[in-house]
Design an enzyme around this catalytic site. Sequence first.
Site, PDB file in Angstrom:
ATOM      1  N   CYS A   1     -20.656   4.078  -4.928  1.00 56.46           N
ATOM      2  CA  CYS A   1     -21.279   5.406  -4.828  1.00 56.46           C
ATOM      3  C   CYS A   1     -21.250   5.876  -3.363  1.00 56.46           C
ATOM      4  CB  CYS A   1     -22.720   5.337  -5.326  1.00 56.46           C
ATOM      5  SG  CYS A   1     -23.517   6.952  -5.304  1.00 56.46           S
TER       6      CYS A   1
ATOM      7  N   CYS B   1     -22.928   8.318  -1.990  1.00 55.73           N
ATOM      8  CA  CYS B   1     -24.109   9.072  -1.564  1.00 55.73           C
ATOM      9  C   CYS B   1     -25.218   8.178  -1.019  1.00 55.73           C
ATOM     10  CB  CYS B   1     -24.631   9.903  -2.721  1.00 55.73           C
ATOM     11  SG  CYS B   1     -23.364  10.942  -3.446  1.00 55.73           S
TER      12      CYS B   1
ATOM     13  N   CYS C   1     -19.764   3.357  -9.589  1.00 59.84           N
ATOM     14  CA  CYS C   1     -19.919   4.499 -10.497  1.00 59.84           C
ATOM     15  C   CYS C   1     -19.334   4.151 -11.871  1.00 59.84           C
ATOM     16  CB  CYS C   1     -19.193   5.712  -9.917  1.00 59.84           C
ATOM     17  SG  CYS C   1     -19.623   7.268 -10.707  1.00 59.84           S
TER      18      CYS C   1
ATOM     19  N   CYS D   1     -23.304   4.112 -11.799  1.00 51.98           N
ATOM     20  CA  CYS D   1     -24.239   3.119 -11.283  1.00 51.98           C
ATOM     21  C   CYS D   1     -25.325   2.753 -12.312  1.00 51.98           C
ATOM     22  CB  CYS D   1     -24.895   3.673 -10.028  1.00 51.98           C
ATOM     23  SG  CYS D   1     -25.847   5.175 -10.329  1.00 51.98           S
TER      24      CYS D   1
ATOM     25  N   CYS E   1     -28.143  10.830 -11.798  1.00 49.47           N
ATOM     26  CA  CYS E   1     -27.080  10.782 -10.790  1.00 49.47           C
ATOM     27  C   CYS E   1     -27.572  11.512  -9.551  1.00 49.47           C
ATOM     28  CB  CYS E   1     -25.810  11.428 -11.336  1.00 49.47           C
ATOM     29  SG  CYS E   1     -24.517  11.646 -10.090  1.00 49.47           S
TER      30      CYS E   1
END
Length: 100
Positions: A56, A58, A76, A78, A87
């Site tokens: 991921c 982010c 992902c 996750c 998300c």
Amino acid sequence: MTAQTQPSDASLTRMRNYVERYRQKSGTSPHPNPDVTDAVVFGLASNVDEFGRPLCPCNYYPDKQAEVDASRRWFCACDEMKGYKYCHCLLLVTREGEPI
Ligand code: SF4
């Protein structure tokens, strides 16, 4: 999100296809701003190129390789997405474009 290197076309295509399939499977929708999707897919594809896994993009990881080696929880889709349909990257949202 941290700076990412330009991903390969192959990884971009792989992740775009994956996200499309996962949306259908999970009943989620794309973010109404396509720039959001592009940025997240870009980050996922960069991580596939660099680490071989769709980590991921982010999250902040003190050591990305250590995170990849430690567990699959931030690959992902996750664990948060699988468990709660949440998300935090907003790659997968409701039909109205809201976080789930
Ligand atoms: Fe994928 Fe989870 Fe990151 Fe959303 S929060 S992009 S589902 S890894």
